[in-house]
Design a protein around this motif. Structure first.
Motif, PDB file in Angstrom:
ATOM      1  N   LEU A 133       0.853  -1.189   0.000  1.00  0.00           N
ATOM      2  CA  LEU A 133       0.000   0.000   0.000  1.00  0.00           C
ATOM      3  C   LEU A 133       0.886   1.234   0.000  1.00  0.00           C
ATOM      4  CD1 LEU A 133      -2.792  -0.750   2.656  1.00  0.00           C
ATOM      5  CD2 LEU A 133      -3.050  -0.692   0.180  1.00  0.00           C
ATOM      6  N   GLU A 154      -3.615   0.400  -8.293  1.00  0.00           N
ATOM      7  CA  GLU A 154      -5.052   0.687  -8.209  1.00  0.00           C
ATOM      8  C   GLU A 154      -5.290   1.735  -7.125  1.00  0.00           C
ATOM      9  OE1 GLU A 154      -9.191  -1.434  -6.820  1.00  0.00           O
ATOM     10  OE2 GLU A 154      -7.431  -2.703  -7.081  1.00  0.00           O
ATOM     11  N   LEU A 156      -7.283   3.290  -4.311  1.00  0.00           N
ATOM     12  CA  LEU A 156      -8.339   2.858  -3.384  1.00  0.00           C
ATOM     13  C   LEU A 156      -9.128   4.055  -2.859  1.00  0.00           C
ATOM     14  CD1 LEU A 156      -6.418   0.180  -1.240  1.00  0.00           C
ATOM     15  CD2 LEU A 156      -7.788  -0.180  -3.293  1.00  0.00           C
ATOM     16  N   ALA A 272      -7.325   1.330   5.343  1.00  0.00           N
ATOM     17  CA  ALA A 272      -6.952   0.612   4.107  1.00  0.00           C
ATOM     18  C   ALA A 272      -6.193  -0.678   4.446  1.00  0.00           C
ATOM     19  CB  ALA A 272      -6.098   1.512   3.213  1.00  0.00           C
ATOM     20  N   GLU A 275      -8.724  -3.205   5.743  1.00  0.00           N
ATOM     21  CA  GLU A 275      -9.605  -3.741   4.698  1.00  0.00           C
ATOM     22  C   GLU A 275      -8.883  -4.682   3.735  1.00  0.00           C
ATOM     23  OE1 GLU A 275     -11.605  -0.456   2.814  1.00  0.00           O
ATOM     24  OE2 GLU A 275     -12.742   0.003   4.632  1.00  0.00           O
ATOM     25  N   THR A 276      -7.601  -4.423   3.457  1.00  0.00           N
ATOM     26  CA  THR A 276      -6.881  -5.225   2.462  1.00  0.00           C
ATOM     27  C   THR A 276      -6.029  -6.323   3.096  1.00  0.00           C
ATOM     28  OG1 THR A 276      -5.001  -3.715   2.525  1.00  0.00           O
ATOM     29  CG2 THR A 276      -6.670  -3.291   0.829  1.00  0.00           C
TER      30      THR A 276
END
Ligand code: KG4
Ligand code: ZN
Length: 348
Positions: A133, A154, A156, A272, A275-276
């Motif tokens: 991330l 990507e 987020l 984040a 969640e990931t």
């Protein structure tokens, strides 16, 4: 022995003219020429920026080649910043890169500036593992991305209004500090009490950011001489009183503003990671030079069991090392562009 891969990177998206050489995935020279001309105007003047890029670009590229000890003929490809940025500034770098590619018969590589900020985390020996991330915080953009490979990034979440750097710079402007005010807020905050004044945290769903509410609350806070953060006619103080309040509290005000910007950023980053489930976490962009953000990021990482990464200072603010490094990965993948490729002011 095989000839090393040499990539020339050129960055000119805003007010810094930069050139760098990447040799087999290592940055061996990284040159930056800043533009002091904007200081007197309190912000970057686009037309002056592009004119100054035109004066700087030849000597900066020359210096990068000299420092790396190589000639233009040895370079295998020319990478340049294609987007986003100030259109006139981007055009100078792009036209220069295209001219070199045409004259030298070398491939051209167009690079996205935000991708390059993320890739800056791959310059150091100690690299994050994919997927990682990245919280990218610059003067123009604020994003949380997941990077699955150098070419697969990507978004987020991102800012719906001001970027984190703008939040710093606009707050500094309200305090009467010169542009760019971010580093000055950092400096004053070091000796201030971040708990003295509390600014509101916006409630934005998901992983998006917003900084415009913070700016408004700072505006009223100062107008009201520190007595309220919302519009209150009866609290409004005179200009002199406001100046005196700022002067007497500058360290604490800066520390409190910086604290709030950092918690807005890091609360979303924590969300984040939750969640990931990703545990390799990076910081990038000019605002990652902020000492309060660096410390809070490292502390949060330690507490949460992340491996944390921040590029060396020279690769946090705008630089061509990150463009040359991204160019290197694109070169390995055969991702080239033709001379008709256009610059773009926008992110996409
Ligand atoms: O990434 P960058 O060099 O340029 C853009 O692509 O926009 O970021 C520049 C931003 C400016 O807003 C500047 O005030 C901010 O980074 N900045 C800082 C610090 N150093 C640079 N903000 C807070 N604290 C700092 N130490
Ligand atoms: Zn940048």
């Amino acid at each position: 022995m095989e000839k090393p891969i040499l990539i020339l990177g050129i960055e000119s998206s805003c007010d810094e003219t930069c050139a760098a050489i990447c040799r087999d995935g290592r940055i061996i020279s990284n040159m930056v020429a800043g533009q002091k001309v904007h200081m007197q105007y309190g912000g970057v003047v686009p037309e002056l920026a592009s004119r100054t890029h035109m004066q700087h670009i030849v000597p900066v590229v020359d210096a990068a080649l000299k420092e790396a000890g190589c000639s233009l003929k040895e370079v295998d490809a020319i990478a340049f910043t294609q987007s986003p940025g100030l259109i006139g500034s981007l055009l100078v770098g792009a036209q220069f890169a295209k001219s070199l590619a045409l004259a030298l018969h070398k491939p051209l590589i167009a690079v996205h500036h935000m991708q390059a900020h993320v890739i800056a985390n791959l310059i150091d020996e100690d690299k994050p593992a994919f997927p990682f991330l990245c919280l990218t915080v610059s003067g123009g953009h604020t994003q949380i991305v997941v990077c699955r490979s150098p070419h697969e990034i990507e978004v987020l979440g991102e800012t719906i209004d001001d970027a984190a750097g703008e939040a710093f710079d606009k707050s500094a402007k309200l305090l009467g500090l010169p542009y760019p005010g971010g580093p000055l807020i950092d400096q004053y905050a070091r000796s201030g009490n971040s708990r003295k004044f509390e600014f509101p945290e916006p409630q934005i769903p998901g992983l998006g950011f917003s900084f415009s509410g913070l700016k408004t609350s700072i505006l009223y806070f100062l107008r009201n001489g520190g007595r309220s953060k919302v519009y209150k006619e009866e609290y409004a103080v005179s200009d002199e009183e406001r100046q005196r309040f700022i002067k007497e509290n500058i360290e604490d005000i800066c520390a409190s503003i910086q604290e709030r910007i950092c918690t807005i950023l890091l609360n979303k980053l924590k969300k984040a990671t939750d969640e990931t489930g990703i545990r390799d976490v990076c910081l990038a962009g000019g605002v990652s030079a902020n000492s309060g953000l660096r410390t809070a990021f490292r502390d949060l990482g330690e507490k949460s069991g992340w491996r944390t990464f921040i590029p060396a200072f020279e690769y946090c603010t705008d630089n061509a090392g990150m463009i040359a490094m991204t160019g290197h990965y694109k070169f390995l993948d055969g991702k080239f562009d033709d001379l008709a490729v256009n610059v773009s002011a926008r992110t996409y």
